[in-house]
Motif scaffolding. Structure first.
Motif, PDB file in Angstrom:
ATOM      1  N   CYS A 208      -4.481  20.057   7.528  1.00 40.45           N
ATOM      2  CA  CYS A 208      -3.327  19.343   6.434  1.00 40.45           C
ATOM      3  C   CYS A 208      -4.002  18.278   6.281  1.00 40.45           C
ATOM      4  O   CYS A 208      -4.170  17.357   7.313  1.00 40.45           O
ATOM      5  CB  CYS A 208      -2.212  19.735   7.047  1.00 40.45           C
ATOM      6  N   GLY A 209      -4.096  17.784   4.999  1.00 39.84           N
ATOM      7  CA  GLY A 209      -3.635  16.308   4.815  1.00 39.84           C
ATOM      8  C   GLY A 209      -5.707  15.913   4.476  1.00 39.84           C
ATOM      9  O   GLY A 209      -5.882  15.347   4.298  1.00 39.84           O
ATOM     10  N   GLU A 210      -6.721  17.255   4.551  1.00 49.03           N
ATOM     11  CA  GLU A 210      -7.701  16.806   4.030  1.00 49.03           C
ATOM     12  C   GLU A 210      -7.796  16.018   2.740  1.00 49.03           C
ATOM     13  O   GLU A 210      -7.541  16.631   1.911  1.00 49.03           O
ATOM     14  CB  GLU A 210      -9.246  18.170   4.448  1.00 49.03           C
ATOM     15  N   GLY A 211      -9.124  15.099   3.098  1.00 45.91           N
ATOM     16  CA  GLY A 211      -9.062  14.106   1.840  1.00 45.91           C
ATOM     17  C   GLY A 211      -7.974  13.233   1.057  1.00 45.91           C
ATOM     18  O   GLY A 211      -8.488  12.458   0.245  1.00 45.91           O
ATOM     19  N   ARG A 212      -6.527  13.615   2.090  1.00 45.92           N
ATOM     20  CA  ARG A 212      -5.326  12.716   1.890  1.00 45.92           C
ATOM     21  C   ARG A 212      -5.388  11.397   2.838  1.00 45.92           C
ATOM     22  O   ARG A 212      -4.345  10.737   2.429  1.00 45.92           O
ATOM     23  CB  ARG A 212      -4.659  14.226   1.244  1.00 45.92           C
TER      24      ARG A 212
END
Length: 274
Positions: A208-212
């Motif tokens: 979760c949260g890849e690129g964020r």
């Protein structure tokens, strides 16, 4: 979440960490509430021993955002329980990021429950988040037989034990989301067989949260099967006794003895002849 004592500079109580750009995207109109929660972690959370004082510089990245991105894999409108909530992680960030998700913060320690209740009121989550003092079975097994659609946990127990704890709390088709560290694939390899036996299928790892966020969150996702687990099946076939060949032979032997005793007993209203 367990209390932390990781190394790093100590921030004086009352000085809250700055808000990173990723928080605005994740929490949107609730960014101010998320910032208030982070401030409470840095102040009251530290003072009460729920957060290590050396964690205050990385509260956003390592804790609040790390937990908030869990919202990516929670089904719409879910009824979720945060098991062993501690300082409200991951339950509070999840609720802030997903207004459609109802969250129960399950925590056995009274002092932590008081903190959680204060946080819920301070960030305006009274209608969405509730605090329940107790251990995992208390939330799922009770007079009303309550079951949840989602159970989230962070650093609570090894996967095999965690699966056994959470299974009774979820309805069939319910999802376990266990936040783990960098060794998650090794942990899953060791626990996959036990999780399958318990009644979890399918089981996989999501990120979760890849690129964020700078450090994405690794999550073990497992679904409670609609079929009873082997342990539950054994329990249903003999009040928890083993249903194997020895029990079958024992049952047959007991039945024969019962018939023999019945033949020797007089019928009602008769006396045994001598």
């Amino acid at each position: 979440m367990t209390d932390s004592d990781a190394s790093g500079p100590v921030r004086p109580a009352g000085q809250s960490p700055s808000v990173p750009a990723a928080a605005a995207e994740l929490f949107g109109p609730r960014l101010a509430a998320a910032a208030r929660f982070t401030e409470l972690l840095a102040t009251a959370g530290v003072e009460r021993g729920l957060i290590g004082p050396r964690e205050t510089d990385r509260l956003w990245e390592r804790h609040v955002l790390n937990c908030g991105v869990l919202a990516e894999v929670v089904p719409a409108g879910a009824d979720a329980v945060d098991v062993g909530s501690g300082a409200g992680l991951p339950g509070i960030p999840l609720a802030l990021a997903r207004p459609d998700v109802r969250v129960v913060l399950l925590e056995p320690m009274e002092r932590r429950c008081r903190f959680l209740q204060e946080v819920v009121a301070a960030v305006g989550l009274e209608g969405q988040v509730s605090v329940l003092r107790g251990r995992a079975p208390d939330a799922g097994i009770g007079p009303e037989g309550r079951r949840f659609g989602v159970a989230v946990a962070r650093a609570v127990a090894p996967l095999e034990r965690l699966g056994a704890i959470l299974l009774p709390m979820l309805q069939p088709g319910g999802v376990m989301l266990a936040m783990r560290g960098s060794r998650i694939l090794e942990e899953l390899q060791d626990a996959r067989g036990s999780l399958g036996t318990q009644g979890w299928h399918p089981v996989d790892v999501v990120v979760c949260g890849e690129g964020r966020v700078d450090e994405p969150t690794r999550v073990l996702r497992a679904v409670r099967s609609s079929q009873p687990s082997r342990a539950e099946g054994r329990k249903g076939r003999g009040d928890g006794e083993r249903h194997d060949g020895r029990q079958v032979r024992r049952t047959a032997r007991d039945s024969r003895r019962s018939r023999e005793v019945d033949r020797d007993q007089p019928t009602r209203g008769q006396s045994r002849s001598t």
